[in-house]
Design an enzyme around this catalytic site. Structure first.
Site, PDB file in Angstrom:
ATOM      1  CG  HIS A  68     -15.940   0.644 -50.591  1.00  0.00           C
ATOM      2  ND1 HIS A  68     -15.218   0.565 -51.760  1.00  0.00           N
ATOM      3  CD2 HIS A  68     -17.249   0.460 -50.937  1.00  0.00           C
ATOM      4  CE1 HIS A  68     -16.045   0.341 -52.776  1.00  0.00           C
ATOM      5  NE2 HIS A  68     -17.277   0.268 -52.300  1.00  0.00           N
ATOM      6  CG  HIS A 153     -20.905  -4.018 -45.500  1.00  0.00           C
ATOM      7  ND1 HIS A 153     -21.472  -2.775 -45.307  1.00  0.00           N
ATOM      8  CD2 HIS A 153     -20.226  -3.925 -46.669  1.00  0.00           C
ATOM      9  CE1 HIS A 153     -21.140  -1.973 -46.297  1.00  0.00           C
ATOM     10  NE2 HIS A 153     -20.387  -2.647 -47.149  1.00  0.00           N
TER      11      HIS A 153
END
Length: 277
Positions: A68, A153
């Site tokens: 994001h 991530h």
């Protein structure tokens, strides 16, 4: 060296926990370097420049991102002038910002922070293994820096674990982010790298991975599109992992951190925390 990594900050509740607790923890635990994953800090989607500045002013030394990273379009601009905000290293060439930062502590020690995005069940980016290898060849532990922290991530636990074993003995900490659920597998790998599959989120756990329960529940039950998901607004649990390293930059102690909110509380008992409320 004393390192603290704080998992994905979700919305206003997560931000409040950071601004309230981080200065106190930095002092109470004599922290040398604090890293925060901030990719969900702005309403659950991305980060703004003002939030980034607030986290740095509160005591963070580096802020990592993830899938994001650029949900807030202003990040495409301000990331280029803020070297302590890093997006995943394996974004394509030409993506704004950098995927690694060399942070100098108040004691003059150098910490290399790397952010990388997994590829299993995620958007296919460049090879994270090869990307990190190139970075480590340029800035090896013990020669060009005193500690190395990798924020991996990713969705898949297997990908995070495999990566940690590949770099074991060459970095101080590999910590997973993205799933928003803290794992119970904190450990020091055979060659001295601290590892935790996921640090968890810093947000309200009376939620669905940090989001207000109503909309995700409705989507799962009805399979119909609906309104935008919003972060849950209850008291957040600050989640992360604490690591202590030796003179070679390898881990000697590791412990999970969970403070406030609904989860069972835990913190590194090997550090003096007399200021904890």
């Amino acid at each position: 060296m004393r390192l603290l990594f704080i998992g994905d900050v979700i919305g206003r509740a997560g931000r409040a926990a950071i601004l309230q607790d981080l200065p106190r923890l930095k002092s109470a635990w004599s922290l040398d370097c604090i890293i925060i994953n901030g990719e969900n800090a702005a309403g659950g989607f991305g980060i703004t420049e003002s939030i980034c500045t607030d986290f740095l002013d509160a005591g963070a030394d580096c802020i990592t991102l993830g899938n994001h990273a650029f949900d807030q379009r202003e990040a495409l601009v301000f990331i280029t002038r803020q070297p302590r905000l890093i997006r995943p290293l394996n974004y394509p060439s030409g993506t704004p910002g950098g995927g690694a930062a060399l942070v100098e502590t108040q004691k003059g020690e150098r910490v290399l922070v790397i952010n990388v995005l997994g590829r299993i069940f995620m958007d296919a980016l460049d090879d994270p293994f090869a990307a990190v290898e190139r970075e480590l060849s340029v800035c090896p532990l013990g020669a060009a820096c005193d500690a190395i922290v990798v924020d991996f991530h990713a969705e898949a636990s297997s990908e995070k674990q495999a990566f940690a074993h590949v770099v074991d003995g060459r970095v101080s900490l590999v910590v997973g982010s993205h799933t928003h659920v803290p794992t119970a597998d904190h450990q020091i790998l055979p060659h001295g790298t601290a590892y935790m599959t996921d640090a968890g989120m810093t947000g309200d756990y009376d939620s669905v991975i940090g989001m207000d329960k109503a909309e995700p529940m409705r989507r799962f039950v009805t399979k119909l599109p609906g309104s935008r998901m919003e972060p849950a607004g209850g008291q957040a649990t600050l989640c992360g992992v604490a690591v202590e390293t030796d003179g070679q930059g390898l881990a000697t102690r590791v412990a999970p951190v969970r403070l406030g909110g609904r989860l069972a509380q835990t913190w590194p008992d090997f550090w003096d925390d007399r200021n904890r409320s």
